[in-house]
Design a protein around this motif. Structure first.
Motif, PDB file in Angstrom:
ATOM      1  N   LEU A   1      10.605   3.452  43.033  1.00  0.00           N
ATOM      2  CA  LEU A   1       9.802   3.711  41.837  1.00  0.00           C
ATOM      3  C   LEU A   1       9.899   5.170  41.425  1.00  0.00           C
ATOM      4  O   LEU A   1       9.911   5.491  40.229  1.00  0.00           O
ATOM      5  N   GLY A   2      10.006   6.067  42.395  1.00  0.00           N
ATOM      6  CA  GLY A   2      10.160   7.485  42.080  1.00  0.00           C
ATOM      7  C   GLY A   2      11.432   7.778  41.319  1.00  0.00           C
ATOM      8  O   GLY A   2      11.470   8.692  40.477  1.00  0.00           O
TER       9      GLY A   2
ATOM     10  N   PRO B   1      13.652   6.164  30.425  1.00  0.00           N
ATOM     11  CA  PRO B   1      12.836   5.810  29.260  1.00  0.00           C
ATOM     12  C   PRO B   1      12.043   4.525  29.501  1.00  0.00           C
ATOM     13  O   PRO B   1      12.540   3.593  30.127  1.00  0.00           O
ATOM     14  N   LEU B   2      10.845   4.476  29.002  1.00  0.00           N
ATOM     15  CA  LEU B   2       9.908   3.369  29.129  1.00  0.00           C
ATOM     16  C   LEU B   2       9.414   3.191  30.563  1.00  0.00           C
ATOM     17  O   LEU B   2       8.215   3.210  30.813  1.00  0.00           O
ATOM     18  N   ALA B   3      10.339   3.045  31.519  1.00  0.00           N
ATOM     19  CA  ALA B   3       9.945   2.777  32.900  1.00  0.00           C
ATOM     20  C   ALA B   3       9.159   3.934  33.493  1.00  0.00           C
ATOM     21  O   ALA B   3       8.123   3.734  34.155  1.00  0.00           O
ATOM     22  N   GLY B   4       9.642   5.171  33.278  1.00  0.00           N
ATOM     23  CA  GLY B   4       8.983   6.336  33.867  1.00  0.00           C
ATOM     24  C   GLY B   4       7.529   6.467  33.460  1.00  0.00           C
ATOM     25  O   GLY B   4       6.638   6.582  34.327  1.00  0.00           O
ATOM     26  N   PRO B   5       7.218   6.461  32.153  1.00  0.00           N
ATOM     27  CA  PRO B   5       5.811   6.559  31.738  1.00  0.00           C
ATOM     28  C   PRO B   5       4.956   5.399  32.240  1.00  0.00           C
ATOM     29  O   PRO B   5       3.772   5.588  32.542  1.00  0.00           O
ATOM     30  N   ILE B   6       5.541   4.201  32.353  1.00  0.00           N
ATOM     31  CA  ILE B   6       4.756   3.064  32.831  1.00  0.00           C
ATOM     32  C   ILE B   6       4.455   3.213  34.318  1.00  0.00           C
ATOM     33  O   ILE B   6       3.334   2.939  34.774  1.00  0.00           O
ATOM     34  N   VAL B   7       5.431   3.653  35.105  1.00  0.00           N
ATOM     35  CA  VAL B   7       5.178   3.918  36.526  1.00  0.00           C
ATOM     36  C   VAL B   7       4.061   4.943  36.670  1.00  0.00           C
ATOM     37  O   VAL B   7       3.130   4.786  37.477  1.00  0.00           O
ATOM     38  N   ALA B   8       4.128   6.002  35.859  1.00  0.00           N
ATOM     39  CA  ALA B   8       3.097   7.036  35.917  1.00  0.00           C
ATOM     40  C   ALA B   8       1.729   6.457  35.557  1.00  0.00           C
ATOM     41  O   ALA B   8       0.705   6.809  36.170  1.00  0.00           O
ATOM     42  N   GLY B   9       1.707   5.563  34.568  1.00  0.00           N
ATOM     43  CA  GLY B   9       0.447   4.934  34.177  1.00  0.00           C
ATOM     44  C   GLY B   9      -0.123   4.057  35.270  1.00  0.00           C
ATOM     45  O   GLY B   9      -1.351   4.032  35.492  1.00  0.00           O
TER      46      GLY B   9
ATOM     47  N   HIS C   1       5.332  -4.636  41.090  1.00  0.00           N
ATOM     48  CA  HIS C   1       5.049  -5.806  40.249  1.00  0.00           C
ATOM     49  C   HIS C   1       4.253  -5.417  39.003  1.00  0.00           C
ATOM     50  O   HIS C   1       4.513  -5.956  37.911  1.00  0.00           O
ATOM     51  N   GLU C   2       3.310  -4.512  39.149  1.00  0.00           N
ATOM     52  CA  GLU C   2       2.515  -4.085  37.993  1.00  0.00           C
ATOM     53  C   GLU C   2       3.381  -3.343  36.986  1.00  0.00           C
ATOM     54  O   GLU C   2       3.213  -3.497  35.770  1.00  0.00           O
ATOM     55  N   THR C   3       4.322  -2.546  37.480  1.00  0.00           N
ATOM     56  CA  THR C   3       5.240  -1.831  36.586  1.00  0.00           C
ATOM     57  C   THR C   3       6.067  -2.806  35.768  1.00  0.00           C
ATOM     58  O   THR C   3       6.172  -2.688  34.534  1.00  0.00           O
ATOM     59  N   VAL C   4       6.658  -3.775  36.433  1.00  0.00           N
ATOM     60  CA  VAL C   4       7.501  -4.748  35.733  1.00  0.00           C
ATOM     61  C   VAL C   4       6.671  -5.587  34.768  1.00  0.00           C
ATOM     62  O   VAL C   4       7.090  -5.862  33.640  1.00  0.00           O
ATOM     63  N   ARG C   5       5.468  -5.973  35.202  1.00  0.00           N
ATOM     64  CA  ARG C   5       4.598  -6.763  34.323  1.00  0.00           C
ATOM     65  C   ARG C   5       4.287  -6.009  33.039  1.00  0.00           C
ATOM     66  O   ARG C   5       4.367  -6.567  31.931  1.00  0.00           O
TER      67      ARG C   5
ATOM     68  N   ASN D   1      15.170   2.856  24.286  1.00  0.00           N
ATOM     69  CA  ASN D   1      14.653   2.661  25.640  1.00  0.00           C
ATOM     70  C   ASN D   1      15.491   1.643  26.406  1.00  0.00           C
ATOM     71  O   ASN D   1      15.778   1.822  27.608  1.00  0.00           O
ATOM     72  N   ASP D   2      15.865   0.583  25.720  1.00  0.00           N
ATOM     73  CA  ASP D   2      16.685  -0.468  26.330  1.00  0.00           C
ATOM     74  C   ASP D   2      18.037   0.084  26.775  1.00  0.00           C
ATOM     75  O   ASP D   2      18.523  -0.225  27.871  1.00  0.00           O
TER      76      ASP D   2
END
Length: 399
Positions: free
Chosen positions: A226-227, A233-241, A256-260, A306-307
């Motif tokens: 995850l680090g 793009p997109l993934a980084g801010p969501i992991v941080a959230g 799982h929460e990140t992917v969801r 982002n894609d």
């Protein structure tokens, strides 16, 4: 959430029907019937033992072509429902879109395409069409599944027109696959137009599913952490959230929460962008969707970038990972060896396949061999090559 059919949705009551007319079902629409035929097809069951990224025997929890197809169908139904489209058609297209993939994922397709270059090449989308119109042999009145026009059109054109000015540069650079071109002379699939919105939704749902689930599988396999997604793009801010909202959350739940959340954000983006495009184009019928000259069900420009960033990350950290490339190179050798052996000695094919052969070594024989190999599961391909190499006999009854 929409509960009524939009005017630009495909209406099963107005379906263009089937190439070989059949009495209507008393309990199912034409698109529901198509979906059910796809689910009951032999090729659909084989998807459970076909590679998505990791070969099936590497672990029980990695995606296969079957689980991927089910996940695409779930996403497509959700989007279609919200937009007032026909959910059953979107689901049927999602479930069928990978039926033509050979064993070992894209590595198997690349190897089979290289083997078939002297005979017209190999394309998994054309192979899906061959499965649906020719290779599934279950019914007494016809070969294939005799699906509705809208389902066949959506399979052929879910990534856009194959001919004409609206076709992509990639599509324009090569001829229409022969199986599709020949069929379209018998029943015009309108290859220069876009497909229905349901087909477009299935295509973008495929993108959403495989990006996010490849991240899930890559994390699960330990190819990255995850680090490592921090600057993606997109993934980084969501992991941080996720880290901010749930301090101390264990890695598995955080994954799982990140992917969801990523799936949810991408789905919402497609819905919003599609609605904006529909309003701007003022389409009021499926025919207007097809004739528009541009797709409607797409990512916004921000999400498209982002894609692209997600794909670049996965290419560098997963698809080019030594563990994956080692498998893909082995897979290519297996497919090439199987092709060469069967083309040189078609008597190795099961009897029912031998009945389809032309002269030894010609294009018809090569196509039969390609059809046979494309239908194999990963395990069956490995087992068949092992039997042939140790001289213990032919391939038995086939995949």
């Amino acid at each position: 959430m929409s509960s009524t059919r939009a005017p630009y949705a495909c209406d099963p009551a107005k379906s263009r029907g089937r190439l070989i007319p059949e009495p209507p079902s008393a309990t199912r629409t034409p698109f529901q019937r198509d979906r059910d035929r796809i689910i009951h097809a032999t090729a659909f069951r084989r998807l459970k033992h076909k590679t998505q990224v990791f070969v099936q025997h590497e672990g029980d929890h990695y995606r296969t072509r079957l689980t991927h197809s089910l996940e695409v169908a779930q996403i497509a139904r959700s989007i279609a429902r919200t937009l007032g489209l026909d959910e059953d058609l979107a689901e049927a297209l999602s479930l069928a879109h990978d039926l033509g993939h050979p064993p070992f994922g894209h590595a198997g397709e690349e190897a089979l395409d290289l083997c078939m270059q002297p005979f017209g090449g190999f394309d998994h989308n054309e192979q899906t069409f061959r499965v649906l119109t020719l290779l599934e042999r279950r019914y007494p009145e016809f070969d294939g599944l005799n699906l509705s026009w809208e389902t066949l059109e959506g399979i052929v054109k879910h990534n856009g027109p194959l001919t004409g000015p609206a076709a992509s540069a990639k599509a324009q650079a090569r001829p229409v696959p022969r199986s599709i071109a020949d069929f379209s002379t018998r029943w015009d699939l309108e290859l220069a137009e876009f497909a229905s919105l349901e087909a477009q939704v299935a295509a973008v749902s495929d993108d959403i599913a495989y990006n996010n689930h490849d991240i899930d599988d890559g994390l699960r396999a330990g190819l990255f952490t995850l680090g490592d997604l921090a600057d993606v793009p997109l993934a980084g801010p969501i992991v941080a959230g996720v880290r901010r909202d749930h301090p101390g959350l264990d890695e598995d739940r955080a994954m799982h929460e990140t992917v969801r959340r990523m799936i949810g954000v991408m789905v919402e983006d497609v819905i919003a962008e599609t609605r904006n495009r529909i309003a701007a184009a003022r389409v009021a019928s499926p025919e207007a969707v097809r004739a528009l000259g541009q797709p409607l069900a797409v990512f916004s420009e921000t999400m498209r970038q982002n894609d692209i960033g997600l794909k670049r990350f996965l290419f560098a950290h997963m698809y080019r990972h030594e563990r994956v490339t080692r498998m893909t190179e082995q897979a290519k050798l297996v497919v090439a060896d199987l092709f060469d052996r069967h083309l040189a000695d078609p008597s190795l094919l099961p009897p029912d396949w031998q009945a389809e052969l032309g002269a030894p070594g010609n294009a018809k024989t090569a196509r039969v061999v390609a059809d046979y190999i494309a239908g194999m599961t990963d395990n069956f391909a490995f087992e068949t090559q092992a039997r042939l190499k140790d001289g213990s006999g032919g391939t038995g009854s086939g995949p």
